[in-house]
Design a protein around this motif. Structure first.
Motif, PDB file in Angstrom:
ATOM      1  N   MET A  19       0.807  -1.224   0.000  1.00  0.00           N
ATOM      2  CA  MET A  19       0.000   0.000   0.000  1.00  0.00           C
ATOM      3  C   MET A  19       0.835   1.267   0.000  1.00  0.00           C
ATOM      4  O   MET A  19       0.337   2.333   0.286  1.00  0.00           O
ATOM      5  CB  MET A  19      -0.897   0.013   1.250  1.00  0.00           C
ATOM      6  CG  MET A  19      -1.848  -1.146   1.315  1.00  0.00           C
ATOM      7  SD  MET A  19      -2.942  -1.168  -0.125  1.00  0.00           S
ATOM      8  CE  MET A  19      -4.509  -1.280   0.662  1.00  0.00           C
ATOM      9  N   MET A  20       2.139   1.143  -0.346  1.00  0.00           N
ATOM     10  CA  MET A  20       3.018   2.302  -0.189  1.00  0.00           C
ATOM     11  C   MET A  20       2.707   3.462  -1.104  1.00  0.00           C
ATOM     12  O   MET A  20       3.082   4.595  -0.816  1.00  0.00           O
ATOM     13  CB  MET A  20       4.462   1.879  -0.391  1.00  0.00           C
ATOM     14  CG  MET A  20       4.986   1.177   0.810  1.00  0.00           C
ATOM     15  SD  MET A  20       6.747   1.315   0.938  1.00  0.00           S
ATOM     16  CE  MET A  20       6.892   1.418   2.697  1.00  0.00           C
ATOM     17  N   ALA A  21       2.042   3.194  -2.205  1.00  0.00           N
ATOM     18  CA  ALA A  21       1.789   4.287  -3.133  1.00  0.00           C
ATOM     19  C   ALA A  21       0.818   5.306  -2.545  1.00  0.00           C
ATOM     20  O   ALA A  21       0.917   6.496  -2.818  1.00  0.00           O
ATOM     21  CB  ALA A  21       1.218   3.738  -4.435  1.00  0.00           C
ATOM     22  N   PHE A  22      -0.116   4.838  -1.741  1.00  0.00           N
ATOM     23  CA  PHE A  22      -1.216   5.713  -1.356  1.00  0.00           C
ATOM     24  C   PHE A  22      -0.833   6.853  -0.425  1.00  0.00           C
ATOM     25  O   PHE A  22      -1.222   7.991  -0.659  1.00  0.00           O
ATOM     26  CB  PHE A  22      -2.381   4.882  -0.816  1.00  0.00           C
ATOM     27  CG  PHE A  22      -2.862   3.860  -1.813  1.00  0.00           C
ATOM     28  CD1 PHE A  22      -2.668   2.509  -1.603  1.00  0.00           C
ATOM     29  CD2 PHE A  22      -3.454   4.259  -2.992  1.00  0.00           C
ATOM     30  CE1 PHE A  22      -3.075   1.568  -2.543  1.00  0.00           C
ATOM     31  CE2 PHE A  22      -3.866   3.327  -3.938  1.00  0.00           C
ATOM     32  CZ  PHE A  22      -3.674   1.984  -3.713  1.00  0.00           C
ATOM     33  N   PRO A  23      -0.084   6.585   0.649  1.00  0.00           N
ATOM     34  CA  PRO A  23       0.315   7.728   1.476  1.00  0.00           C
ATOM     35  C   PRO A  23       1.178   8.728   0.702  1.00  0.00           C
ATOM     36  O   PRO A  23       1.062   9.930   0.907  1.00  0.00           O
ATOM     37  CB  PRO A  23       1.124   7.101   2.615  1.00  0.00           C
ATOM     38  CG  PRO A  23       0.764   5.670   2.620  1.00  0.00           C
ATOM     39  CD  PRO A  23       0.401   5.322   1.225  1.00  0.00           C
TER      40      PRO A  23
ATOM     41  N   SER B 299      -5.476   9.975   4.093  1.00  0.00           N
ATOM     42  CA  SER B 299      -4.869   9.726   2.780  1.00  0.00           C
ATOM     43  C   SER B 299      -5.894   9.325   1.741  1.00  0.00           C
ATOM     44  O   SER B 299      -5.907   9.852   0.632  1.00  0.00           O
ATOM     45  CB  SER B 299      -3.720   8.719   2.842  1.00  0.00           C
ATOM     46  OG  SER B 299      -4.014   7.679   3.704  1.00  0.00           O
ATOM     47  N   ASN B 300      -6.784   8.414   2.080  1.00  0.00           N
ATOM     48  CA  ASN B 300      -7.783   8.028   1.092  1.00  0.00           C
ATOM     49  C   ASN B 300      -8.751   9.152   0.797  1.00  0.00           C
ATOM     50  O   ASN B 300      -9.195   9.340  -0.332  1.00  0.00           O
ATOM     51  CB  ASN B 300      -8.534   6.783   1.567  1.00  0.00           C
ATOM     52  CG  ASN B 300      -7.679   5.539   1.474  1.00  0.00           C
ATOM     53  OD1 ASN B 300      -7.220   5.193   0.397  1.00  0.00           O
ATOM     54  ND2 ASN B 300      -7.434   4.892   2.582  1.00  0.00           N
ATOM     55  N   GLY B 301      -9.077   9.923   1.830  1.00  0.00           N
ATOM     56  CA  GLY B 301      -9.987  11.045   1.623  1.00  0.00           C
ATOM     57  C   GLY B 301      -9.411  12.053   0.644  1.00  0.00           C
ATOM     58  O   GLY B 301     -10.097  12.523  -0.267  1.00  0.00           O
ATOM     59  N   VAL B 302      -8.132  12.359   0.820  1.00  0.00           N
ATOM     60  CA  VAL B 302      -7.492  13.333  -0.067  1.00  0.00           C
ATOM     61  C   VAL B 302      -7.456  12.828  -1.508  1.00  0.00           C
ATOM     62  O   VAL B 302      -7.716  13.565  -2.455  1.00  0.00           O
ATOM     63  CB  VAL B 302      -6.068  13.637   0.425  1.00  0.00           C
ATOM     64  CG1 VAL B 302      -5.249  14.252  -0.662  1.00  0.00           C
ATOM     65  CG2 VAL B 302      -6.114  14.545   1.620  1.00  0.00           C
ATOM     66  N   ILE B 303      -7.145  11.532  -1.671  1.00  0.00           N
ATOM     67  CA  ILE B 303      -7.099  10.977  -3.024  1.00  0.00           C
ATOM     68  C   ILE B 303      -8.482  11.014  -3.657  1.00  0.00           C
ATOM     69  O   ILE B 303      -8.648  11.354  -4.833  1.00  0.00           O
ATOM     70  CB  ILE B 303      -6.539   9.543  -3.006  1.00  0.00           C
ATOM     71  CG1 ILE B 303      -5.100   9.558  -2.499  1.00  0.00           C
ATOM     72  CG2 ILE B 303      -6.593   8.920  -4.384  1.00  0.00           C
ATOM     73  CD1 ILE B 303      -4.490   8.189  -2.353  1.00  0.00           C
ATOM     74  N   LEU B 304      -9.502  10.690  -2.876  1.00  0.00           N
ATOM     75  CA  LEU B 304     -10.871  10.756  -3.399  1.00  0.00           C
ATOM     76  C   LEU B 304     -11.203  12.174  -3.855  1.00  0.00           C
ATOM     77  O   LEU B 304     -11.795  12.394  -4.907  1.00  0.00           O
ATOM     78  CB  LEU B 304     -11.880  10.351  -2.320  1.00  0.00           C
ATOM     79  CG  LEU B 304     -12.172   8.870  -2.172  1.00  0.00           C
ATOM     80  CD1 LEU B 304     -13.121   8.643  -1.032  1.00  0.00           C
ATOM     81  CD2 LEU B 304     -12.737   8.312  -3.460  1.00  0.00           C
ATOM     82  N   TYR B 305     -10.794  13.138  -3.047  1.00  0.00           N
ATOM     83  CA  TYR B 305     -11.053  14.529  -3.395  1.00  0.00           C
ATOM     84  C   TYR B 305     -10.413  14.861  -4.739  1.00  0.00           C
ATOM     85  O   TYR B 305     -11.038  15.468  -5.608  1.00  0.00           O
ATOM     86  CB  TYR B 305     -10.491  15.431  -2.290  1.00  0.00           C
ATOM     87  CG  TYR B 305     -10.649  16.901  -2.562  1.00  0.00           C
ATOM     88  CD1 TYR B 305      -9.567  17.669  -2.977  1.00  0.00           C
ATOM     89  CD2 TYR B 305     -11.883  17.526  -2.415  1.00  0.00           C
ATOM     90  CE1 TYR B 305      -9.707  19.017  -3.230  1.00  0.00           C
ATOM     91  CE2 TYR B 305     -12.025  18.878  -2.671  1.00  0.00           C
ATOM     92  CZ  TYR B 305     -10.933  19.620  -3.076  1.00  0.00           C
ATOM     93  OH  TYR B 305     -11.076  20.954  -3.337  1.00  0.00           O
ATOM     94  N   ALA B 306      -9.160  14.427  -4.913  1.00  0.00           N
ATOM     95  CA  ALA B 306      -8.472  14.716  -6.173  1.00  0.00           C
ATOM     96  C   ALA B 306      -9.144  14.019  -7.352  1.00  0.00           C
ATOM     97  O   ALA B 306      -9.246  14.578  -8.438  1.00  0.00           O
ATOM     98  CB  ALA B 306      -7.011  14.282  -6.081  1.00  0.00           C
ATOM     99  N   LEU B 307      -9.624  12.810  -7.137  1.00  0.00           N
ATOM    100  CA  LEU B 307     -10.240  12.062  -8.233  1.00  0.00           C
ATOM    101  C   LEU B 307     -11.560  12.690  -8.665  1.00  0.00           C
ATOM    102  O   LEU B 307     -11.945  12.620  -9.832  1.00  0.00           O
ATOM    103  CB  LEU B 307     -10.501  10.609  -7.804  1.00  0.00           C
ATOM    104  CG  LEU B 307      -9.281   9.701  -7.734  1.00  0.00           C
ATOM    105  CD1 LEU B 307      -9.659   8.377  -7.098  1.00  0.00           C
ATOM    106  CD2 LEU B 307      -8.718   9.451  -9.117  1.00  0.00           C
ATOM    107  N   THR B 308     -12.267  13.278  -7.708  1.00  0.00           N
ATOM    108  CA  THR B 308     -13.600  13.754  -8.045  1.00  0.00           C
ATOM    109  C   THR B 308     -13.657  15.249  -8.314  1.00  0.00           C
ATOM    110  O   THR B 308     -14.713  15.787  -8.587  1.00  0.00           O
ATOM    111  CB  THR B 308     -14.596  13.446  -6.907  1.00  0.00           C
ATOM    112  OG1 THR B 308     -14.043  13.931  -5.682  1.00  0.00           O
ATOM    113  CG2 THR B 308     -14.844  11.973  -6.803  1.00  0.00           C
ATOM    114  N   THR B 309     -12.517  15.931  -8.251  1.00  0.00           N
ATOM    115  CA  THR B 309     -12.598  17.352  -8.550  1.00  0.00           C
ATOM    116  C   THR B 309     -11.641  17.741  -9.652  1.00  0.00           C
ATOM    117  O   THR B 309     -11.151  18.825  -9.721  1.00  0.00           O
ATOM    118  CB  THR B 309     -12.264  18.215  -7.321  1.00  0.00           C
ATOM    119  OG1 THR B 309     -10.974  17.840  -6.859  1.00  0.00           O
ATOM    120  CG2 THR B 309     -13.277  18.067  -6.254  1.00  0.00           C
TER     121      THR B 309
END
Lengths: 529, 358, 345
Positions: free
Chosen positions: C272-276, C331-341
């Motif tokens: 899971m190292m990519a996500f953080p 971390s997941n929240g931030v990635i979700l934000y980037a994906l949806t905006t």
């Protein structure tokens, strides 16, 4: 009674008037033709009729649309369709994975109630496949089409697809008016014949048909009345007996031209600097088929023609941005195709018609936009502090950018300003600056003044003239605006259906241009000469 | 415009295209059939045991995989967020365990409780995916991860502290947080046992569960023939054309995900009633991965999934699952390798299918 | 006034704002609870330095137009292989670190090249494909670690087991080799000079690259492929270049990370190292299409600092591994934000 009436329709797009008091009437059972060059206003008029969002977002329109005596104003295509106005588009609105019947009945399927739908709502009603197929069959039969309605649409020949679209309109119960937008553009001769017969059947059945096309012979064949649009105005409204192909062609094109230069025609060297032989380009929407053309050193050559016929594809194909076949010779030497870097190195530069898409890095500075092509293809504006290490030469870039800004009079806050915030005209100047930076022998410019206000248009055209006269650059200018081609070009090539229809002097008659663009020149134009 | 029409016309040889597609579809399942065959040979498990295991898994797993079909048809790719559906199902189970409602009644009550949660979760997922058109798969995957952490936040930190629970048996010894494993003895095999046929010693068939699976297969087939089903198909084929025809594309996509999430919730219930133990922080985590892998092994792709592929894929994937550790132990002396191998296969199948079809 | 506030908020970006607020609140909370601030600060510096290179690895991928590099585990594995080789042949100290680099970097170049070829075939779906390619390779490597022909008793399972252990200590090789280099104290706060210098050095290299001809070509290819094509740039080649650089930085990054941590985590460690890393650069203000070194620095600092302060804070207030949950949500929240905006392409 008039079925559909456009009354004094006017429309402005950001201060530009694109429609001026356009009035047009379609009667019941009438086939009414609408002709005009690209940019004449036909699409805008249709967008207004269909309530396309772009109209409302840009300030609405003036005038009235009256359907069966009642003024209407649609705010969405769905509303227009519900009121009985149908459109058979240029792009097929067909789903390849569905069969013919499913496409004809798309979102208007017959349904039956079932146990679940009584509880959970109408969305869960079962599709009545048999009834749908029967409806589809009926519509197809009315068109005289022996097509199996259960066949998937993907894989059907193009002609069939056109008919399925018409069948969809027929199937709509309250269809009153149908608009055909360039329906025969991709049909074969026999398919076009069939189509025209089907259109006549529709009208005979009481519908009003609005037929938009560039195929003047077809217009003459089936239209009862014809309206000609030019520069947003109605220049003529004729009945079939009053019209002829020549007359239509002339009306479409004619306008006053002011030549920007008293053509002290550069006694062009008879040496072709670039020659195209059997050149074909695979550009979606602008295919070039087997075109042969010579471009002479030091001239300004114009390339004109209707949209979709391939004129835009030529430069894109030469510069390697789209797949191309055939032979391209520069000064007699054959060049490999599909290699943009090579073309740049051979002294050719290109200002694309898609300014914001291909022409600019919108989020980058003016100076970067200007130098990047030269940096990559000619290794300029680089410092070499160590072997194998290059570094951008900021000072040189800045200096050059300032020079370009001065010479081309680019109105901006400075070389570091982001290109996105410049006006259209200044953006275009940045694109031209980039091309000039390459010091090309040949400059291809496509749609140089599209989306630019009147004042800036002159400046851009003057710039091209200057390049040609003072720096000896051969300019190949592709444009939908015949007027600007006739204003500065030495010769104008007209492209029709991907091929070269002919080359005319700028001073040739309106009729000649009109006929050539409509593909009628060979038949009729030559006879006139 | 003109060219697009010409290109469509060139696809005239529909038959050869169809044959080629069929071959590609069958390639993956065939490969796995061979792999299972090889593995079975090395595992040398008793046939009765193997068949019993396979039947058991064909009863408890397919609904989770069936949950993936509708988003695929809607053009939204693999719904990795069925994790949220599994979580909804687990909420139902935790509650009935807390109030000690047992037997088939308990299971049904759990389903009743889980459903509104699943609808809510599906709605949220759908809204999110509508904002990430073109990137649905990665978004649903990350959302699944995110939801898992929220689950942990809720059940590890809030339960017992902010949210009081009367049933002490469920709480960790520290007083805060749900236990790591919760025994589901109350509803264990409640569905399976409703109608179970014992063929021989060690081989019994949970007919009731299999009937439920069959029922859902029929329901899904029926659903695709309704107006909503047709709309979903249209949206999946071409969003623009569907929109222009008047279909509310965003709404239809949300419906598709809601249905998927609800099916996943019920699927997780069926799965857990067979297993009998809830791994509070783990049972839902790999649901997405395994279901997607199973579906793809069955020959489905990002754009096409059928019920037969679900059944075939479930069969192949879980057979491999049973066989790998044993085969690993017999071949190399280490069952670990077999376990690693099956996870590798799950990830690998997804990676390869995405590569080929994305 | 309200417009200026919203304009300022837009400029800073929602993720940065939220995490920044968290950080301030937590620091205040830590001060109130009388937690040892100097220790927290030392921790922040170390955590910043050890994670920053992995976050830096995101830059070439984003700039070349392939989005967030969710295939980061591939580069990480190259780094691990390098480390394992160094330990196997009993290198120690700086030599072991250099050997590890010497083995991992060429490996990462090759891996990055192959991965780049793959990505060119699935333009538009790089993130999800990268994730699963990364996952599969990590799982496949599990089998490799188990069967690998390594013999150093420090690494292999004791009592006659085969294969490498889950975690391998770096005490005998390059533990803290960078952290301790030229380290000094300001009061009670320890400054891991070597670590920070190394990161700065890599930033410098990256910066010079971005101003070179290839660096500019890569940036242009990622910003607008069709424009790049018209300038004669080979977009596919640039994407591969970006992927190679990203993979190499990932390999170097994991070595930097591990030398600080003191242990190698094999098997599912890299999974899971990519996500953080992705989350960190997004928090720093980057988007799927735009990333700068500044984003890396701000984002890594904010993200890691928040976690450093949160951990002891939560231990006082709540029981359990809440910081892990917190990290996951952020971390997941931030990635979700980037994906949806993102901007529509």
């Amino acid at each position: 009674m008039a079925l559909l009436e456009f009354k004094n329709i006017s429309k402005f797009y950001y201060g530009n008037q694109v429609l001026k008091n356009v009035s047009l009437t379609v009667h019941k059972g009438e086939i009414h033709g609408l002709v005009g060059e690209n940019g004449a206003g036909k699409s805008t008029l249709m967008n207004i009729l269909f309530g396309m969002p772009v109209i409302h977002l840009t300030g609405g329109y003036e005038g009235q649309i009256i359907l069966e005596g009642v003024p209407v104003s649609f705010r969405s295509p769905a509303e227009a369709m519900a009121a009985g106005i149908g459109m058979v588009h240029q792009e097929f609105m067909l789903i390849p994975g569905f069969n013919v019947a499913e496409n004809i009945k798309l979102n208007r399927e017959n349904t039956r109630a079932n146990l679940v739908s009584r509880i959970l709502g109408p969305k869960l009603r079962t599709i009545d496949v048999r009834k749908n197929r029967a409806d589809a069959r009926r519509a197809l039969d009315r068109l005289g089409m022996a097509l199996d309605e259960t066949v998937p649409v993907g894989g059907l020949p193009v002609g069939h697809m056109q008919f399925i679209e018409i069948a969809r309109e027929i199937d709509k119960e309250n269809s009153k008016v149908v608009v055909f937008d360039e329906p025969t553009a991709v049909l074969t001769e026999s398919e076009a014949e069939q189509f025209l017969k089907a259109a006549q059947k529709l009208a005979a059945g009481g519908m009003g048909v609005l037929f938009i096309s560039h195929r003047l012979d077809e217009i003459i064949k089936i239209c009862d009345r014809i309206t000609v649009l030019r520069d947003g105005e109605v220049v003529a409204s004729l009945s079939r007996s009053e019209a002829s192909v020549e007359k239509l062609a002339e009306l479409m094109v004619g306008r006053k031209i002011s030549r920007l230069t008293v053509a002290e025609k550069k006694s062009g060297s008879q040496k072709p600097i670039l020659e195209l032989i059997n050149f074909s380009v695979d550009m979606p929407g602008e295919r070039v088929e087997d075109l042969s053309l010579k471009i002479y050193e030091g001239e300004i050559l114009g390339i004109g023609g209707l949209a979709g016929h391939g004129k835009i594809g030529i430069a894109n194909g030469i510069m390697g941005l789209c797949p191309a076949r055939g032979t391209v010779l520069k000064n007699g030497k054959q060049l490999p195709l599909g290699n943009p870097m090579r073309m740049l190195n051979e002294g050719m530069a290109f200002v694309s018609e898609d300014r914001r898409g291909v022409g600019l890095l919108t989020d980058e500075s003016i100076e970067l936009n200007i130098v990047v092509a030269a940096m990559q293809s000619q290794n300029r504006f680089l410092k070499r502090p160590l072997p194998f290490f290059t570094l951008e030469d900021r000072a040189a870039i800045r200096e050059h950018a300032l020079k370009m800004i001065r010479e081309l009079d680019i109105r901006c806050l400075g070389p570091q300003q982001t290109v996105r915030s410049l006006s259209g005209g200044n953006q275009q100047k940045v694109c031209i600056a980039r091309a000039i930076t390459l010091s090309p022998d040949i400059l291809f410019v496509s749609e140089p003044t599209r989306g630019i206000d009147i004042g800036a248009k002159r400046i851009v055209l003057d710039l091209l003239l200057k390049l040609n006269r003072e720096m000896g650059v051969t300019v190949v200018m592709t444009s939908s605006e015949l007027a600007e081609l006739r204003a500065i070009c030495n010769r104008i090539a007209i492209v029709y259906k991907g091929r070269l229809a002919g080359i005319l002097e700028p001073t040739a008659s309106d009729l000649d241009f009109g006929l050539m663009m409509a593909g009628e020149y060979e038949q009729r134009g030559a006879a006139q000469a | 415009m003109m060219a697009m029409k010409l290109e469509l016309a060139k696809n005239s040889s529909v038959l050869t295209v169809r044959i080629r597609q069929k071959l590609i579809e069958m390639a993956v399942p065939l490969l796995f059939l061979v792999l299972c065959g090889i593995g079975a040979y090395f595992a040398q498990l008793s046939p009765v045991f193997l068949i019993n295991e396979i039947i058991m898994r064909m009863a408890r797993n397919p609904l989770l995989v069936l949950a993936l079909i509708i988003p695929v048809v809607a053009g939204m790719g693999m719904n990795f967020a069925i994790t949220l559906g599994a979580m909804a199902g687990q909420i139902g189970l935790i509650i009935i365990t807390h109030y000690e409602i047992n037997g088939i009644t308990g299971l049904l009550v759990a389903a009743l409780i889980a459903t509104p949660f699943a609808v809510l979760f599906g709605y949220l997922t759908g809204k999110l995916l509508n904002r990430a058109k073109g990137k649905e798969m990665i978004t649903s995957m990350i959302f699944g991860f995110f939801a898992n952490y929220v689950w942990q936040l809720f059940f590890l930190a809030f339960v017992g502290s902010i949210i009081p629970m009367r049933n002490e048996k469920l709480i960790l010894s520290t007083g805060v947080g749900l236990r790591n494993t919760i025994d589901l003895a109350g509803i264990r095999q409640s569905l399976d046992n409703l109608l179970k046929i014992q063929v021989v010693q060690g081989l019994s068939i949970p007919v009731s569960t299999l009937l439920v699976v069959a029922l859902f297969c029929v329901l899904i087939t029926f659903f695709m023939k309704t107006k909503l089903g047709q709309d979903i198909r249209a949206v999946g084929q071409n969003m623009e054309i569907a929109r222009i025809s008047g279909i509310d594309v965003d709404r239809v996509r949300i419906y598709a995900i809601i249905i998927s999430t609800v099916l996943a919730a019920w699927g997780q219930l069926i799965w857990l009633q067979n297993i009998g133990t809830l791994n509070t922080y783990g049972s839902h985590v790999q649901v997405g991965l395994f279901a997607v892998a199973a579906l793809l092994i069955g020959g489905a792709s990002v754009t096409k999934a059928t019920i037969w592929q679900v059944l075939l894929g479930t069969f192949l994937f879980h057979t491999l699952f049973i066989i790998s550790p044993v085969a690993g132990r017999n071949l190399v002396g280490d069952a670990q390798i077999g376990e690693f191998f099956r996870v590798f296969v799950a990830y690998g199948v997804i990676a390869v299918t995405l590569l080929l079809h994305a | 006034m309200k417009e200026r506030l919203t304009a300022a908020m837009d400029k800073i970006g929602l993720p940065r704002l939220i995490i920044g607020l968290f950080l301030i609140v937590f620091c205040v909370g830590a001060a109130i609870l009388k937690l040892p601030m100097s220790m927290l600060l030392s921790d922040m510096l170390v955590r910043f330095g050890m994670n920053a290179v992995l976050v830096l690895a995101m830059i070439p991928a984003i700039r070349a137009g392939t989005g967030l590099n969710f295939g980061l585990p591939l580069g990480v594995i190259c780094g691990l292989i390098g480390a394992v080789v160094a330990i196997e042949y009993k290198f120690s100290g700086l030599t072991s670190f250099l050997v590890a680099l010497g083995v991992s970097i060429p490996l990462a170049v090759l891996t990055g090249y192959l991965y780049g070829l793959l990505l060119n075939r699935i333009k538009g779906q790089e993130m999800v494909v990268g994730t699963y390619v990364g996952f599969s390779i990590v799982s496949g490597m599990c089998i490799f670690w188990l069967l690998a022909p390594f013999h150093n008793p420090e690494m292999v399972w004791a009592y006659g087991g085969t294969g490498l252990r889950n975690t391998i200590t770096l005490e005998s090789s390059f533990d803290k080799i960078l952290n301790n280099f030229l380290a000094f104290n300001i009061g009670q706060v320890q400054i891991p000079t070597g670590l920070l210098l190394f990161f700065a050095f890599l930033c410098l290299l990256l910066w010079f690259f971005s101003r070179s001809k290839s660096g500019m070509a890569m940036h242009v290819a990622g910003s607008n492929p069709r424009f790049a094509q018209s300038c004669g740039i080979n977009v596919n080649k640039m994407r591969i270049l970006g992927t190679v650089l990203s993979t190499v930085l990932a390999a170097v990054g994991i070595l930097v990370y591990n030398q600080s941590y003191g242990f190698l985590s094999l098997y599912n460690g890299p999974l899971m190292m990519a996500f953080p890393a992705a989350a960190a650069i997004l928090i720093g203000g980057a988007s799927l299409r735009r990333a700068t070194i500044g984003h890396v620095i701000i984002g890594t600092f904010l993200f890691q600092s928040v976690l450093v302060v949160a951990s002891p804070l939560f231990n006082v207030i709540v029981e359990g591994s809440f910081s892990e949950i917190f990290r996951g949500i952020i971390s997941n929240g931030v990635i979700l934000y980037a994906l949806t905006t993102g901007r529509e392409e």
